[in-house]
Design an enzyme around this catalytic site. Structure first.
Site, PDB file in Angstrom:
ATOM      1  CB  VAL A 187      -0.972   0.040   1.207  1.00 50.96           C
ATOM      2  CG1 VAL A 187      -1.939  -1.114   1.157  1.00 50.96           C
ATOM      3  CG2 VAL A 187      -0.216   0.085   2.534  1.00 50.96           C
ATOM      4  CE  LYS A 188       3.628   2.280   4.627  1.00 47.61           C
ATOM      5  NZ  LYS A 188       3.253   0.959   5.120  1.00 47.61           N
ATOM      6  CB  ILE A 189       5.336   5.774  -2.424  1.00 48.24           C
ATOM      7  CG1 ILE A 189       4.906   6.610  -1.209  1.00 48.24           C
ATOM      8  CG2 ILE A 189       5.411   6.623  -3.685  1.00 48.24           C
ATOM      9  CD1 ILE A 189       3.489   7.144  -1.293  1.00 48.24           C
TER      10      ILE A 189
END
Length: 381
Positions: A187-189
């Site tokens: 879910v991170k960049i």
């Protein structure tokens, strides 16, 4: 369901992983140092140590700084559990500093006041772990001044913030933190599936973290305390862990990093559309960027009149995968058993009581964005 966050996997990512599968190394090969070098070059730091999660990166950072039993670490109550747990893994005590109600990061005035009290009581922290909540950089410059005055180290939990900038430099590229940690959860960049990385400008800290991620073991004869039995010899010099990242994950991360600016640009475009669409609604939007650029990992809003659970469940029923970030760490049963109580950090608790995280990720199309806007407006009408 439109999720609040999601990985963006392209054909080149699949090919990068396939190439590793067809190579001689699945782990402990050339892909990991290549990934470390790519991230270090991107942010402008000389040393990067990749590990299997940001939690592990926080842990080895605390270990490298010598945090241990009898020591104290301070962090923000508005974060995921790992920001505090990493100090507990080292046997240290943990305390919290309340947040600023506007930027939702650790409050510098609250830190300054708490440090003065702690000095008078003879119980200063050894490590401060500020959190770049939602991708917005914490106020590291005044924190560094306080660190130099009071003698503590800074581990910047930038799990949300790769690609963010602060005072003209990428997060991790300045010297304000002793160690900066990134997360590469899906879910991170950008993602490595699971994975994390610690950056530092201090070579001795980098080497300690490298040893800690792999059993405290070295194969370098120059580092050995005894005479090697032969070229096969290795030596354990400290207690470490198996926190290594695989070449498969590192190859995915290197491929993803090439598109980070496009990912960030899309996140900022979505944020601008949300900001305009929600301007007349009874909610508090994320504060505008200040002194840099947020990585916009999250878009948390605060309800002003509506009951949170009803809105949360209503949005989920409409196919909007909202979430809540975060339940204040000090209210968890484990930390309550250590003596913390509800009411200890009122700003973090007040934010949590009204917070909902709306979907924001680079894979959202314009139709997804408009669907979120329509659902929010319908719920708050």
């Amino acid at each position: 369901m439109i999720p609040y966050g999601r990985q963006q996997i392209a054909a080149e990512d699949v090919e990068a992983v396939r190439a590793v599968l067809a190579s001689d190394f699945l782990t402990q090969g050339p892909a990991v140092p290549a990934f470390e070098q790519a991230v270090a070059q991107y942010v402008g730091a000389p040393h990067a140590v990749a590990v299997n999660s940001a939690t592990s990166a926080l842990h080895v950072a605390c270990m490298a700084l010598g945090l241990g039993p009898g020591d104290l670490a301070w962090t923000s109550p508005n974060s995921f559990l790992a920001s505090a747990n990493c100090a507990r893994y080292c046997g240290a005590d943990v305390d919290f500093v309340d947040i600023d109600p506007v930027d939702l990061n650790l409050s510098v005035p609250a830190l300054r006041e708490k440090l003065a009290r702690a000095k008078a009581a003879g119980r200063l922290p050894k490590v401060l772990i500020p959190v770049d909540f939602a991708g917005r950089p914490a106020q590291l410059a005044p924190m560094r001044e306080l660190a130099d005055e009071y003698g503590f180290a800074i581990v910047e939990d930038a799990s949300h913030a790769i690609g963010a900038t602060y005072r003209g430099r990428h997060v991790g590229g300045h010297r304000l933190a002793d160690v900066t940690v990134f997360s590469f959860h899906p879910v991170k960049i950008i993602t490595t599936a699971e994975g994390g990385l610690a950056l530092t400008h201090r070579p001795e800290l980098a080497r300690r973290m490298e040893l800690a991620r792999s059993h405290g073991m070295t194969r370098d004869p120059a580092e050995m305390r005894g005479t090697p039995d032969g070229p096969w010899y290795y030596e354990q010099q400290s207690l470490g862990f198996n926190y290594r990242l695989t070449d498969l994950q590192a190859a995915l991360g290197t491929s993803q990093l090439r598109r980070i600016e496009a990912f960030l640009a899309r996140r900022h475009a979505i944020r601008a559309r949300y900001d305009a669409a929600f301007a007349d609604l009874p909610l508090v939007r994320p504060a505008p960027d200040a002194e840099g650029r947020s990585a916009l990992h999250l878009y948390p809003v605060q309800l002003q009149r509506h009951e949170r659970r009803a809105v949360f469940e209503g949005l989920r029923a409409r196919g909007i995968g909202v979430n809540v970030h975060y339940i204040p760490i000090h209210t968890q049963p484990y930390y309550q058993a250590l003596g913390f109580r509800r009411g200890d950090f009122p700003a973090a608790e007040a934010y949590y009581a009204r917070a909902i995280t709306l979907p924001l990720h680079a894979g959202m199309g314009d139709a997804d964005v408009e669907a979120v806007i329509a659902a929010v407006r319908a719920e708050l009408a």
